[in-house]
Design an enzyme around this catalytic site. Sequence first.
Site, short mmCIF file in Angstrom:
data_model
loop_
_atom_site.label_atom_id
_atom_site.label_comp_id
_atom_site.label_asym_id
_atom_site.label_seq_id
_atom_site.Cartn_x
_atom_site.Cartn_y
_atom_site.Cartn_z
N LYS A 1 0.83 -1.21 0.00
CA LYS A 1 0.00 0.00 0.00
C LYS A 1 0.86 1.25 0.00
O LYS A 1 0.56 2.24 -0.68
CB LYS A 1 -0.92 -0.01 1.22
CG LYS A 1 -1.75 1.26 1.37
CD LYS A 1 -2.70 1.19 2.55
CE LYS A 1 -3.49 2.50 2.68
NZ LYS A 1 -4.52 2.43 3.75
N HIS B 1 -6.03 -31.49 -32.21
CA HIS B 1 -7.00 -30.43 -31.90
C HIS B 1 -7.96 -30.87 -30.79
O HIS B 1 -9.18 -30.68 -30.90
CB HIS B 1 -7.76 -30.01 -33.15
CG HIS B 1 -6.85 -29.73 -34.32
ND1 HIS B 1 -5.83 -28.81 -34.28
CD2 HIS B 1 -6.79 -30.29 -35.55
CE1 HIS B 1 -5.20 -28.79 -35.44
NE2 HIS B 1 -5.75 -29.68 -36.23
#
Length: 516
Positions: A137, A280
């Site tokens: 922070k 595939h």
Amino acid sequence: MARLALLSVSDKTGLIDLARQLVEEFRFELISSGGTANALKAAGLPVTKVSDYTGSPEILGGRVKTLHPRIHGGILGRRDVPGDVVDMEANQIRPLDLVIVNLYPFEQTISKPDVTEQQAIEQIDIGGPAMLRAAAKNFAHVTVLSNPKHYDLYLQELRQNNGDTSLAFRRKMAEETFALTNAYDGAIASYLASLAAKAESPLPTRFSLTGEELQSLRYGENPHQSASWYKTGTQPSGWAAATKLQGKELSYNNLVDLEAARRIIVEFDPKEPAAAILKHTNPCGVAVGTTLAEAYQKAFNADSTSAFGGIVALNQPIDAATAKALTKTFLECIVAPGCESEAQEILATKSNLRVLILPDLKSGPKHTAKVIAGGILVQASDDVIDSPDSWQIVTQKQPTPEQMAELLFAWKVAKHVKSNAIVVTKNRATLGVGAGQMNRVGSVKIALEQAGEKAKGGFLASDGFFPFDDSVRTAATAGIVAIVQPGGSLRDKDSIKAANELGLVMVLTGIRHFLH
């Protein structure tokens, strides 16, 4: 006054070397807690224990060490806000310039099969995330390092900036830190949800998916799409834990196909050699055999044209005979639970062939997720173990045990074919696969045409029910002798009637395996 660094780490990789550079080259003073302080002292480095710095002892068996105003005030204090400076001076709080923290190994702990709930709970870090979040922070003034891989980058940054860090670097480290604490909290939430899962709601009310970039990929499905590979969890698992023996870098499509290959090969008992060849994400050849080489050859013969450039999955370590067969055609990738040394030498003659070793092929996700606009779809993985004992034989003609075994084989393969899916098999090898058609009749035709004359005496599996009897009649005309399908259509009786009329065996599983 010397700059102050706080070090509190579970993973001590690179710690001593970094700390020595901080002290000797950049004149930092070190404060630390618990085992980290002991490790620094043992290395001959000057360090002040957190308890001595705060004047407060560690309590509750170490549960409270760093939760103190002198620590968090030093992290969160804004050097450019007069009120913060006054408060810090009044409370004898020194500003912290550097916070180096990594967290208790919660995910490693819960991955152990015999871990107890109490053991897991004690590995939930409290002080660590609090310090990380505070430092992240306040990145305007504080540098936070949450991963040992950042240590060298930090030292380079100091050397390039006269002993300081740039705002851009501190912001990047803050970003990395918040991603880490988010993933850490997510792992804890997922674990607790798994303990309290309700039968009527097995999925959590909140679902988060986080990962750390493991590798930047050349591109995604197509060259114009950027892509990266992310690992989930703090410890490598699944494909991130695989060993690549050789070959080119893995691509996005390789990894997608490999995962489909892994899912299908684990359907088969490793005591019985099995091989699957995929293109595939769809299997073009799957077979079992008395040896691994035989299983692979049967799978290859099922559709040798489609096997070119395929992905191969094997459920046993690669031996020399199988390796020789594998090198006879062009393949993209091979995955197996192991590889004998002689086999590795043979495969090395195909230097571009990617060969991966994944000892735990079954280490798959418990959930699958798909991203849609504005959300994520999550479902439990389709890992149901199908048992013929629960199947319903609905025709007058009864299957033999051998026929039931063949139907189970066909059904296992159909589970991993894109819906609408039809699979034709014989002698526990695929003969034809009809995948992804917009109607089931089309899939039936493709599978049977691919099988050709070999379909005579063959078996057919369908991942969904037959709404009409036309596919049953087409299969019988091609020579199919038995069909397995889930059932559930209002017109099941029409398909059953046709099967009886044509002398076929038909079995209903009562469960479907659509794959979209």
